[in-house]
Design an enzyme around this catalytic site. Sequence first.
Site, mmCIF file in Angstrom:
data_model
loop_
_atom_site.group_PDB
_atom_site.id
_atom_site.type_symbol
_atom_site.label_atom_id
_atom_site.label_comp_id
_atom_site.label_asym_id
_atom_site.label_seq_id
_atom_site.Cartn_x
_atom_site.Cartn_y
_atom_site.Cartn_z
ATOM 1 C CD GLU A 69 -27.577 -17.751 -33.494
ATOM 2 O OE1 GLU A 69 -28.105 -18.871 -33.344
ATOM 3 O OE2 GLU A 69 -26.802 -17.480 -34.437
ATOM 4 C CG HIS A 70 -25.550 -21.413 -30.128
ATOM 5 N ND1 HIS A 70 -25.528 -22.782 -30.239
ATOM 6 C CD2 HIS A 70 -25.365 -20.936 -31.385
ATOM 7 C CE1 HIS A 70 -25.323 -23.119 -31.507
ATOM 8 N NE2 HIS A 70 -25.212 -22.024 -32.218
ATOM 9 C CD GLU A 146 -23.607 -23.708 -35.514
ATOM 10 O OE1 GLU A 146 -23.710 -23.430 -34.297
ATOM 11 O OE2 GLU A 146 -24.122 -23.026 -36.426
#
Lengths: 444, 438
Positions: A69-70, A146
């Site tokens: 996704e990143h 994160e």
Amino acid sequence: MRRIFFSFIGLVIALPALAVPVTDYRLDNGMQVVVIEDHRAPVVVHMVWYKAGAADEPPGKSGIAHYLEHLMFKGTDTLAPGEFSSTVAANGGTDNAFTSQDYTGYFQRVASDRLELMMQMEADRMRNLRLSEDLILAERDVVIEERNQRVENDPGALFSEQRRAALFLNHPYGIPIIGWMHEASALTLQDALDFYEKFYAPNNAILVVAGDVEPEEVLELAQKHYGPLAPTPGLGARQRPQEPPHLAERRLIFEDPRASEPYVVRTYLAPERDPGAQEEAAALALLADVLGGNSATSVLGQKLVFGAGEAIYASAFYQGLSYDDGSFGVFIVPKPGVSLQEAETALDNAIAEFMEEGIDDAQFERIKQQIRASRIYAEDSTQSLARRYGAALTSGLTLEDIEAWPDILQATTKEQVMAAAARIFDRNKAVTGWLRKPSVEVTQ
Amino acid sequence: MSRLFFVVLAALSLTAPGARAAVDIQEVISPGGITAWLVEEHQIPFVALEIRFKGGASLDAPGKRGAINLMTGLIEEGAGDLDARGFAQAQESLAARFEFDVYDDALSVSARFLTENRDASVALLKSALNAPRFDQDAVDRVRGQVLSIIRSDEKDPNEIARRAFNARTYGDHPYASSSNGTLESVGGLTRDDILAAHQAVLTKDKLFVGVVGDITAEELGALLDDLLGGLPETGAAIPDRAEISFDGGVEVVPFQTPQSVAIFGHAGISRDDPDFFPAFVLNTILGAGGFDSRLMTEVREKRGLTYGVNSYLASRDLADLVVGQVASANDRIAEAIDVIKAEWARIAAEGVTQDELEVAQTFLTGQYPLRFDGNARIAGILVGMQTGDLPIDYIATRNDKVWAVTLEDVRRVAARLLDPEMLTFVVVGAPEGLEATN
């Protein structure tokens, strides 16, 4: 006072059906197109949802769905790294993405006359992602930070990971979305590309467009931009390892010097909303509201928080929107001076009393009334509506299921809720966790 | 002759590349003299009502820190004839949604109610605002919850950082301490303190109202007098402006956790300052423009040192700061701080490029209309405009102010506003290789 300070408390009654028009199409390559109209402001939300999340990862590669996704912002044949978001911003929009166990979603919020540009770029990165080694290593560090921020720095989040791992004996729902640290920090470019090439395809994607648009125009644009994309052949049905029968109660104690308020959480393996069969889930959703909800009116609030109760806070929650079995939980944060054992016993006694006493008619009617009203309030935020539709559709439900859900909730009786309660409260299917400080402080 | 005076000011339409949002704001003055800004929106049968009382938790009496926060938590815990349970039951029966919150500059009441239940919902809210009971059992129960939050905050690295930063920045001003109060101060509060807090804050001279939804101006006029007309005229005085101080140091608060959390900042700029818009654009380029900001590019995208870093103009009622936040693993936070300091110095010395300016202006003007996308959101914006003393036609002129900012404006304001020598850091964690000045 309902200030919520524990992150696992979710809104139980979600996903109301709408008075607003919803239109559904399917492109020849298998991509589903859903349009939700809201003409109050000249704004549109454009979302692409992939039916691929953390629970679809290969063994040993935890975190790859989220890492990918990143990486989806790191360029294609025609877009430089970062250019996707820069272009959205230059057109006055905002964009982001999210990953869950069952789906990965990408969205932009822009003026409705910029919809086509968003589609063009999103269609491009569905099949044409181009990644270089140096970029992806820096981004892997970002993902590790994160994880540090969301999990490693938060004892409650670490505790939650341990409890989920204990609840699911075989299903990948027991593995955290962001990945275990040792696996997430070893993910490679090839891992990301393997996942991408398999799952990022029109026949595994749902387009949700919500806002000031006409359905026919959206379909026309979708055919132009998404229509030519090639599907992944032989994708097959989503098959995850399923749970065996749960035969033994699991208990765990998580100690962390950073833990402030000790608490007890118990989660039970619970059926989720199934397509065409949402009745049991509806009963559990109502059960969570009867037990939890506002502590001034709920069963656990009245028995444990009010009066001489043992708790600062006590509630219930149900995670019923998922592709495979979800969970139902109860928890209690004891008052100072009340031990975790005393708190757990008080919680058990409260539930046992509830099973004897049943549900108050007036409370049940108030909950139903609020479900009716939530359909009206929900129309106020197009973006959250779009998100609810996307989440339900990628969790295996159909538009018919979404539309039927409020009526199923309304039709659910007290007897059905109590029957569901009798089935769910089985300690052999449950994990009971205690979070507390170490009894002896560790000194350095 | 009607005693209701309301002025329909204009159909304010906002033109930006791409989007146009038409927001028709009416100023409604009730027969009793209460002002509200209204946007009629009859498509969905409910009303969003946003009320703010300026001053908020900064009005705590000496030695009573946390009284206003606790009082706010008790507003919905029983009123008039209803105890806490009765009040909650009544609210649920009406499917009305009330939220009460308080922060340093205001106490906010966010209400949503269905058209079909409007009168009864307003009557219930009225009793909460005008006649809260503050029963002793409710005071003790909610106090227990607040104390629990205070204890949690003491173990939360983000909260520890915020407290340390505020304590060193704001001296003896209310901004210097948490509005939750301390275990000691909250533990000592009595029911009389709660009553006094209510009298101090919920007064007409501090009142601002924004309304969006299924209601006419005339109906709103009557509603305002009914709901708010009985409040006292005045209460506690707003404190003086805060005297703020920075020394450019790095204060480390030791805390055993894998990732260090940092807050940094120095003096900022007032919303009323003629240079506010250049500063706003400047900060967008520096640290607030999403993934494209310089801080995100240098700290996150290029070096992978953090998941998020930002800066923002903390232009508050009684103090103006530029503040930022970052979090990095203990062995990487020193490098993140070095990069931030270097970017601070670079932009202060060199300003920005024409290209950066245009990208920021396009971004800011384009996303502005996207804010106006729901009744509750717009009601919040309406009340924010009033507390910020902005004109009622502000929405139509705001993007012009952004476009009017020149490269020279940004360069001048960067040199004036951003001072790498005074940029002060508070770091919570177990940072490695970081030289602390405390």
